[in-house]
Design a protein around this motif. Structure first.
Motif, PDB file in Angstrom:
ATOM      1  N   LEU A 130     -40.086 -61.562 -38.094  1.00 18.93           N
ATOM      2  CA  LEU A 130     -40.186 -62.867 -38.727  1.00 18.93           C
ATOM      3  C   LEU A 130     -40.549 -62.751 -40.208  1.00 18.93           C
ATOM      4  N   ASP A 131     -40.175 -63.773 -40.973  1.00 14.90           N
ATOM      5  CA  ASP A 131     -40.444 -63.809 -42.402  1.00 14.90           C
ATOM      6  C   ASP A 131     -41.891 -64.200 -42.679  1.00 14.90           C
ATOM      7  N   ILE A 132     -42.444 -63.680 -43.761  1.00 17.13           N
ATOM      8  CA  ILE A 132     -43.758 -64.093 -44.230  1.00 17.13           C
ATOM      9  C   ILE A 132     -43.660 -64.416 -45.706  1.00 17.13           C
ATOM     10  N   GLY A 133     -44.596 -65.235 -46.209  1.00 13.63           N
ATOM     11  CA  GLY A 133     -44.565 -65.586 -47.628  1.00 13.63           C
ATOM     12  C   GLY A 133     -45.677 -66.543 -47.972  1.00 13.63           C
ATOM     13  N   TYR A 134     -45.549 -67.199 -49.099  1.00 13.61           N
ATOM     14  CA  TYR A 134     -46.578 -68.093 -49.611  1.00 13.61           C
ATOM     15  C   TYR A 134     -46.180 -69.563 -49.471  1.00 13.61           C
ATOM     16  N   ASN A 135     -47.222 -70.417 -49.412  1.00 18.33           N
ATOM     17  CA  ASN A 135     -47.054 -71.875 -49.448  1.00 18.33           C
ATOM     18  C   ASN A 135     -46.212 -72.424 -48.312  1.00 18.33           C
ATOM     19  N   LYS A 136     -46.171 -71.687 -47.233  1.00 17.63           N
ATOM     20  CA  LYS A 136     -45.416 -72.115 -46.053  1.00 17.63           C
ATOM     21  C   LYS A 136     -45.985 -71.385 -44.846  1.00 17.63           C
ATOM     22  N   ALA A 137     -46.336 -72.125 -43.801  1.00 12.02           N
ATOM     23  CA  ALA A 137     -46.896 -71.498 -42.606  1.00 12.02           C
ATOM     24  C   ALA A 137     -45.873 -70.577 -41.950  1.00 12.02           C
ATOM     25  N   PHE A 138     -46.328 -69.421 -41.488  1.00 11.13           N
ATOM     26  CA  PHE A 138     -45.441 -68.509 -40.764  1.00 11.13           C
ATOM     27  C   PHE A 138     -46.123 -68.073 -39.469  1.00 11.13           C
ATOM     28  N   TYR A 139     -45.308 -67.853 -38.431  1.00 13.05           N
ATOM     29  CA  TYR A 139     -45.840 -67.386 -37.160  1.00 13.05           C
ATOM     30  C   TYR A 139     -46.382 -65.970 -37.333  1.00 13.05           C
ATOM     31  N   LEU A 140     -47.578 -65.743 -36.800  1.00 10.46           N
ATOM     32  CA  LEU A 140     -48.212 -64.435 -36.939  1.00 10.46           C
ATOM     33  C   LEU A 140     -48.463 -63.778 -35.586  1.00 10.46           C
ATOM     34  N   LEU A 141     -49.182 -64.459 -34.694  1.00  7.64           N
ATOM     35  CA  LEU A 141     -49.569 -63.901 -33.408  1.00  7.64           C
ATOM     36  C   LEU A 141     -49.268 -64.875 -32.282  1.00  7.64           C
ATOM     37  N   ALA A 142     -49.119 -64.331 -31.096  1.00  7.28           N
ATOM     38  CA  ALA A 142     -49.034 -65.151 -29.885  1.00  7.28           C
ATOM     39  C   ALA A 142     -49.797 -64.439 -28.776  1.00  7.28           C
ATOM     40  N   TYR A 143     -50.524 -65.215 -28.003  1.00 10.39           N
ATOM     41  CA  TYR A 143     -51.263 -64.689 -26.853  1.00 10.39           C
ATOM     42  C   TYR A 143     -50.560 -65.239 -25.625  1.00 10.39           C
ATOM     43  N   ILE A 144     -49.804 -64.398 -24.936  1.00 12.07           N
ATOM     44  CA  ILE A 144     -48.826 -64.896 -23.979  1.00 12.07           C
ATOM     45  C   ILE A 144     -49.009 -64.330 -22.573  1.00 12.07           C
ATOM     46  N   LEU A 145     -48.453 -65.069 -21.635  1.00 13.25           N
ATOM     47  CA  LEU A 145     -48.212 -64.560 -20.292  1.00 13.25           C
ATOM     48  C   LEU A 145     -46.792 -64.001 -20.265  1.00 13.25           C
ATOM     49  N   PRO A 146     -46.475 -63.132 -19.325  1.00 16.57           N
ATOM     50  CA  PRO A 146     -45.139 -62.531 -19.296  1.00 16.57           C
ATOM     51  C   PRO A 146     -44.093 -63.441 -18.685  1.00 16.57           C
ATOM     52  N   TYR A 147     -42.843 -63.081 -18.951  1.00 19.34           N
ATOM     53  CA  TYR A 147     -41.706 -63.687 -18.271  1.00 19.34           C
ATOM     54  C   TYR A 147     -41.568 -63.007 -16.914  1.00 19.34           C
ATOM     55  N   GLU A 148     -41.547 -63.793 -15.856  1.00 23.31           N
ATOM     56  CA  GLU A 148     -41.420 -63.234 -14.511  1.00 23.31           C
ATOM     57  C   GLU A 148     -39.981 -63.370 -14.037  1.00 23.31           C
ATOM     58  N   ARG A 149     -39.344 -62.226 -13.795  1.00 27.40           N
ATOM     59  CA  ARG A 149     -37.941 -62.209 -13.377  1.00 27.40           C
ATOM     60  C   ARG A 149     -37.833 -62.537 -11.889  1.00 27.40           C
ATOM     61  N   ASP A 189     -37.665 -69.119 -32.158  1.00 24.38           N
ATOM     62  CA  ASP A 189     -37.776 -70.392 -31.442  1.00 24.38           C
ATOM     63  C   ASP A 189     -38.977 -70.337 -30.499  1.00 24.38           C
ATOM     64  N   ILE A 190     -40.118 -70.051 -31.067  1.00 26.21           N
ATOM     65  CA  ILE A 190     -41.290 -69.657 -30.298  1.00 26.21           C
ATOM     66  C   ILE A 190     -41.924 -70.822 -29.549  1.00 26.21           C
ATOM     67  N   GLU A 191     -41.838 -72.001 -30.112  1.00 25.66           N
ATOM     68  CA  GLU A 191     -42.456 -73.157 -29.461  1.00 25.66           C
ATOM     69  C   GLU A 191     -41.705 -73.576 -28.197  1.00 25.66           C
ATOM     70  N   LYS A 192     -40.544 -72.985 -27.950  1.00 24.84           N
ATOM     71  CA  LYS A 192     -39.749 -73.300 -26.763  1.00 24.84           C
ATOM     72  C   LYS A 192     -39.874 -72.240 -25.674  1.00 24.84           C
ATOM     73  N   TRP A 193     -40.737 -71.254 -25.892  1.00 24.57           N
ATOM     74  CA  TRP A 193     -40.871 -70.171 -24.918  1.00 24.57           C
ATOM     75  C   TRP A 193     -41.246 -70.675 -23.531  1.00 24.57           C
ATOM     76  N   GLY A 194     -42.158 -71.644 -23.465  1.00 20.92           N
ATOM     77  CA  GLY A 194     -42.596 -72.150 -22.164  1.00 20.92           C
ATOM     78  C   GLY A 194     -41.446 -72.665 -21.352  1.00 20.92           C
ATOM     79  N   GLU A 195     -40.577 -73.408 -22.005  1.00 24.86           N
ATOM     80  CA  GLU A 195     -39.406 -73.973 -21.322  1.00 24.86           C
ATOM     81  C   GLU A 195     -38.370 -72.901 -21.021  1.00 24.86           C
ATOM     82  N   LYS A 196     -38.125 -72.006 -21.987  1.00 23.05           N
ATOM     83  CA  LYS A 196     -37.087 -70.990 -21.840  1.00 23.05           C
ATOM     84  C   LYS A 196     -37.433 -69.941 -20.790  1.00 23.05           C
ATOM     85  N   PHE A 197     -38.693 -69.496 -20.783  1.00 21.36           N
ATOM     86  CA  PHE A 197     -39.099 -68.399 -19.909  1.00 21.36           C
ATOM     87  C   PHE A 197     -39.958 -68.846 -18.730  1.00 21.36           C
ATOM     88  N   GLY A 198     -40.255 -70.129 -18.659  1.00 18.40           N
ATOM     89  CA  GLY A 198     -41.082 -70.613 -17.568  1.00 18.40           C
ATOM     90  C   GLY A 198     -42.518 -70.145 -17.669  1.00 18.40           C
TER      91      GLY A 198
END
Length: 212
Positions: A156-175, A191-200
């Protein structure tokens, strides 16, 4: 337009450390760099932390333009694919100490330690050179939580004057076969905010960093 260079040491899905360098166009002509060290750099320390269920990362931001910048870290708590809360973890301008409001150096070092407590909360400490901040967040009863460095894993991109995603504390995707994957989530893009929907995924924390 100049290019932003991100220098990172990434922990791959196979547990191998490798250097990565990425050049991307960004709205700010900066040279901001980020480097990450993981507990697996030392196998004995890694074994102890793993036994205790502790995630540990050392993150270093560096650039001459960091001098005079404030910094803020926020977190979104995402349950069942929906953002339930969004709060400030720390804001250097609101720490109550004037000398901490902006950076006096070209480097910002941060250590992150996290674990699931016995009362089913995610305890996280963000340690800087002269102060630290500890927070607790509600969680489900699971030993499967993992702290992921999103800049490394999803490039992911990082820079100034704009929030960027840094870390996530996650549960795994269960196949379907019962196996679990954290890397399949962590490397899936921005598309990190959609992980819950995408991966359950029932629950995860999403941290964003801002320098301004």
């Amino acid at each position: 337009m100049k290019k932003l260079k991100i220098l990172a040491v990434a922990l791959t899905c196979f547990g191998v450390l490798q250097a990565q360098q990425k050049e991307v166009d960004f709205n700010n002509p900066t040279g901001l760099k980020m480097e990450t060290e993981y507990s697996s750099d030392n196998s004995e320390i890694h074994d102890i932390l793993s036994f205790e269920g502790i995630d540990y990362q050392k993150i270093k931001f560096s650039d001459e333009e960091l001098k005079g910048k404030s910094y803020k870290l926020t977190v979104k708590e995402i349950w069942d694919g929906n953002i339930k809360t969004e709060t400030v973890v720390l804001d250097s301008k609101n720490l109550g100490v004037k000398e901490f409001e902006t950076l006096k150096d070209s480097v910002l070092n941060m250590k992150v330690m996290s674990k699931l407590t016995n009362d089913n909360q995610l305890k996280m400490t963000f340690k800087f050179s002269r102060f630290s901040v500890t927070k607790k967040y509600d969680a489900i009863k699971s030993d499967d939580y993992s702290l992921r460095n999103l800049v490394d894993e999803s490039n992911l991109d990082i820079g100034y004057n704009k929030a960027f995603y840094l870390l996530a504390y996650i549960l795994p995707y269960e196949r379907a076969d019962g196996s679990k994957s954290w890397c399949e989530v962590g490397t899936s893009g921005d598309d990190i905010e959609k992980w819950g929907e995408k991966f359950g995924i029932k629950h995860y924390l999403l941290f964003e960093m801002t320098f301004e």
